[in-house]
Design a protein around this motif. Structure first.
Motif, PDB file in Angstrom:
ATOM      1  N   ALA A 144      22.296 -33.632  40.792  1.00 27.72           N
ATOM      2  CA  ALA A 144      22.466 -32.264  41.131  1.00 27.72           C
ATOM      3  C   ALA A 144      21.493 -32.221  41.986  1.00 27.72           C
ATOM      4  CB  ALA A 144      21.801 -32.075  39.949  1.00 27.72           C
ATOM      5  N   SER A 145      19.901 -33.114  42.674  1.00 31.16           N
ATOM      6  CA  SER A 145      19.393 -32.595  43.563  1.00 31.16           C
ATOM      7  C   SER A 145      20.352 -32.892  44.978  1.00 31.16           C
ATOM      8  CB  SER A 145      18.447 -33.201  43.308  1.00 31.16           C
ATOM      9  OG  SER A 145      19.066 -34.886  43.463  1.00 31.16           O
ATOM     10  N   GLY A 355      16.655 -29.173  42.406  1.00 34.23           N
ATOM     11  CA  GLY A 355      18.123 -29.441  40.805  1.00 34.23           C
ATOM     12  C   GLY A 355      17.534 -31.408  40.337  1.00 34.23           C
ATOM     13  N   ALA A 356      16.595 -31.886  40.643  1.00 34.43           N
ATOM     14  CA  ALA A 356      16.675 -32.765  39.986  1.00 34.43           C
ATOM     15  C   ALA A 356      15.827 -32.047  38.529  1.00 34.43           C
ATOM     16  CB  ALA A 356      15.036 -33.159  40.490  1.00 34.43           C
ATOM     17  N   THR A 360      18.322 -33.610  35.465  1.00 38.30           N
ATOM     18  CA  THR A 360      17.745 -33.980  33.814  1.00 38.30           C
ATOM     19  C   THR A 360      17.846 -33.244  32.885  1.00 38.30           C
ATOM     20  OG1 THR A 360      15.108 -33.598  35.194  1.00 38.30           O
ATOM     21  CG2 THR A 360      16.510 -35.746  35.346  1.00 38.30           C
ATOM     22  N   TRP A 361      17.101 -31.890  33.083  1.00 41.52           N
ATOM     23  CA  TRP A 361      17.125 -31.394  31.716  1.00 41.52           C
ATOM     24  C   TRP A 361      18.497 -30.937  31.341  1.00 41.52           C
ATOM     25  CZ3 TRP A 361      13.348 -27.152  30.901  1.00 41.52           C
ATOM     26  CH2 TRP A 361      13.284 -26.266  29.311  1.00 41.52           C
ATOM     27  N   ILE A 362      19.632 -30.620  31.450  1.00 47.26           N
ATOM     28  CA  ILE A 362      21.214 -30.663  31.380  1.00 47.26           C
ATOM     29  C   ILE A 362      21.583 -31.885  30.610  1.00 47.26           C
ATOM     30  CG2 ILE A 362      24.047 -30.320  31.667  1.00 47.26           C
ATOM     31  CD1 ILE A 362      22.760 -27.957  33.872  1.00 47.26           C
ATOM     32  N   MET A 382      10.566 -38.803  39.779  1.00 47.15           N
ATOM     33  CA  MET A 382      11.828 -38.898  41.110  1.00 47.15           C
ATOM     34  C   MET A 382      11.340 -38.330  42.074  1.00 47.15           C
ATOM     35  SD  MET A 382      14.263 -41.563  40.774  1.00 47.15           S
ATOM     36  CE  MET A 382      15.520 -41.252  41.376  1.00 47.15           C
ATOM     37  N   ALA A 383      11.356 -37.635  43.138  1.00 50.76           N
ATOM     38  CA  ALA A 383      11.183 -36.146  43.114  1.00 50.76           C
ATOM     39  C   ALA A 383       9.416 -36.800  43.501  1.00 50.76           C
ATOM     40  CB  ALA A 383      11.190 -34.582  43.161  1.00 50.76           C
ATOM     41  N   ASN A 384       8.355 -37.243  43.364  1.00 51.77           N
ATOM     42  CA  ASN A 384       7.165 -37.287  43.882  1.00 51.77           C
ATOM     43  C   ASN A 384       6.955 -38.156  44.207  1.00 51.77           C
ATOM     44  OD1 ASN A 384       6.927 -39.594  41.400  1.00 51.77           O
ATOM     45  ND2 ASN A 384       6.103 -38.196  40.227  1.00 51.77           N
ATOM     46  N   MET A 385       5.470 -38.318  45.113  1.00 51.52           N
ATOM     47  CA  MET A 385       5.372 -39.986  46.126  1.00 51.52           C
ATOM     48  C   MET A 385       4.577 -40.673  45.218  1.00 51.52           C
ATOM     49  SD  MET A 385       2.853 -39.265  49.468  1.00 51.52           S
ATOM     50  CE  MET A 385       3.313 -37.579  49.953  1.00 51.52           C
TER      51      MET A 385
END
Length: 431
Positions: A144-145, A355-356, A360-362, A382-385
């Motif tokens: 999605a992302s 998107g992330a 993951t919600w769905i 996943m999207a963090n540092m």
């Protein structure tokens, strides 16, 4: 006695009382600006630890920075990059750090400890039992992302390929040390370009993605309070509890730390051996895959696993600041970073993070997870540092008990993104 204890436990920096640290810092800075800093790993380590500790403390205390921008790590990276950009560091010091990072390869040494210790330190049952449900959610967030950022990139004229390769994939790649930096090496090797210039494009994406992930985590926590049906309040599965406790604990042992260092080096070498025969997948990815397989199959006794974990914890706790200094000095061109930021860039970073969350919600709900917990762990982590981002995201969402899942996202998910990144740059990078 109480006053003595309070004095001993007062403000410390890099583990030292402030007065003692100032003495050490004065000596290091004197050597720097007298051009007497030893041009070897000793001089590099001394300078990098001191400046990293100072900038880290500043970043962790700046109101907006510490709450929304990741705190110390961001200030260390961009602060040291600014010192280089404005010629505030002698050329000799810059070269010493460059050699330590690139020639002595301190970066790979750090990554080896981080990968081996974080995975072997996980609970084996958690790794096996959660994987069947967790990885579909994680892949839902990735698809999605990357899909959303590509669509938005095409619509606003930024370019879908550029948005995918240089914004979406780095953000989802597990931070700097085990994400953007090795990914820039992969890109550079395939495209025959300088990894430093590639990293300069990726760094602001990772930094902005981390900031938005932290903000989003706080918002998801608030949504959970308004719509409690979407959250397990720290419990990720709707119908199944997983024991997050690890196995037998061993006390801190210096010999075990040495064993952990050797294991980290050996897994790194193993990754390079496999990568030599299967070069289409980066050696870092092979290293993580090999560690995960060993962990899942239970091939190592607890003592060996926790030896790697102890070494990782030492490296992570005391050398992360130094590593970030090296990234700021050797891998971050601040002028390129500033030039890369635009409204389109910020919009694309936001699309990646959104998107992330949605993916993951769905998918998380479909496989039996609470949507908010799935979005926080499989999406935002996943999207963090990386590791520091995991702490910030879970703190903002008040769900620190989900740290093992966050580590799966940052470490194994990061390895998956290295594989995806290498495949995608080979497939469409030269188009």
């Amino acid at each position: 006695m109480a006053k003595e204890k309070k004095t001993e436990e007062g403000f410390k920096i890099a583990g030292f009382p402030l007065s003692m640290f100032l003495v050490l810092a004065i000596i290091i800075f004197a050597s720097v600006y007298l051009n007497l800093l030893p041009s070897n790993m000793i001089g590099a380590f001394g300078f990098m630890i001191v400046i990293g500790a100072i900038l880290g403390e500043i970043g962790n205390r700046l109101p907006v920075v510490k709450d929304y921008l990741g705190g110390g790590p961001i200030v260390i990276i961009f602060g040291t990059a600014a010192l280089v950009m404005f010629n505030l560091l002698p050329e000799g010091t810059i070269k010493t750090v460059d050699d330590f990072m690139k020639e002595s390869n301190f970066l790979d040494f750090y990554i080896a400890a981080l990968i081996t210790g974080s995975i072997l330190g996980m609970d084996r049952k958690l790794l096996i039992n959660a994987g069947a449900r967790y990885f579909p959610a994680l892949f839902g967030g990735i698809v999605a992302s990357l899909g959303l950022v590509s669509i938005v990139g095409g619509l606003i004229g930024y370019g879908w390929k550029q948005a995918l390769l240089y914004i979406g994939i780095p953000i989802m790649g597990g931070g700097m040390g085990a994400g953007a930096v090795p990914m820039s090496k992969i890109y550079g090797g395939i495209l025959n370009q300088d990894p430093t210039s590639i990293l300069s494009i990726m760094v602001p994406a990772v930094a902005l993605g981390n900031a938005l992930a932290i903000i989003a985590a706080g918002l998801l926590d608030k949504i959970g309070k308004v719509r409690p049906q979407f959250t397990g309040n720290g419990r990720i599965m709707v119908s199944q509890e997983i024991n997050l406790e690890t196995g037998k604990k061993f006390g801190l042992d210096l010999t075990m730390m040495g064993m952990g260092m050797l294991m980290a080096c050996t897994f790194y070498v193993l990754g390079n051996i496999i990568g030599n025969f299967v070069p289409s997948i980066h050696s870092f990815a092979w290293m993580i895959i090999s560690v995960a397989v060993v962990k899942a199959l239970g091939l190592l006794p607890d003592k060996f696993e926790q030896s790697a974990s102890q070494w990782y914890q030492f490296v992570m706790n005391y050398w992360t600041g130094a590593l970030l200094v090296g990234i700021g000095v050797s891998y971050t061109n601040l002028a390129d970073v500033i030039a890369a930021i635009s409204w389109q860039y910020i919009l694309l970073v936001g699309a990646t993070v959104l998107g992330a969350i949605l993916g993951t919600w769905i998918v998380g709900k479909w496989v039996g997870f609470y949507p908010i917990e799935a979005s926080i762990t499989a999406g935002l982590c996943m999207a963090n540092m990386g590791g520091t981002g995991d702490v910030a995201v879970l703190s903002a969402s008040r769900r620190m008990e989900l740290m093992p899942f966050a580590q799966i996202s940052s470490r194994i998910g990061g390895a998956i993104m290295l594989i995806i990144g290498g495949f995608m740059i080979s497939l469409i990078g030269k188009l």
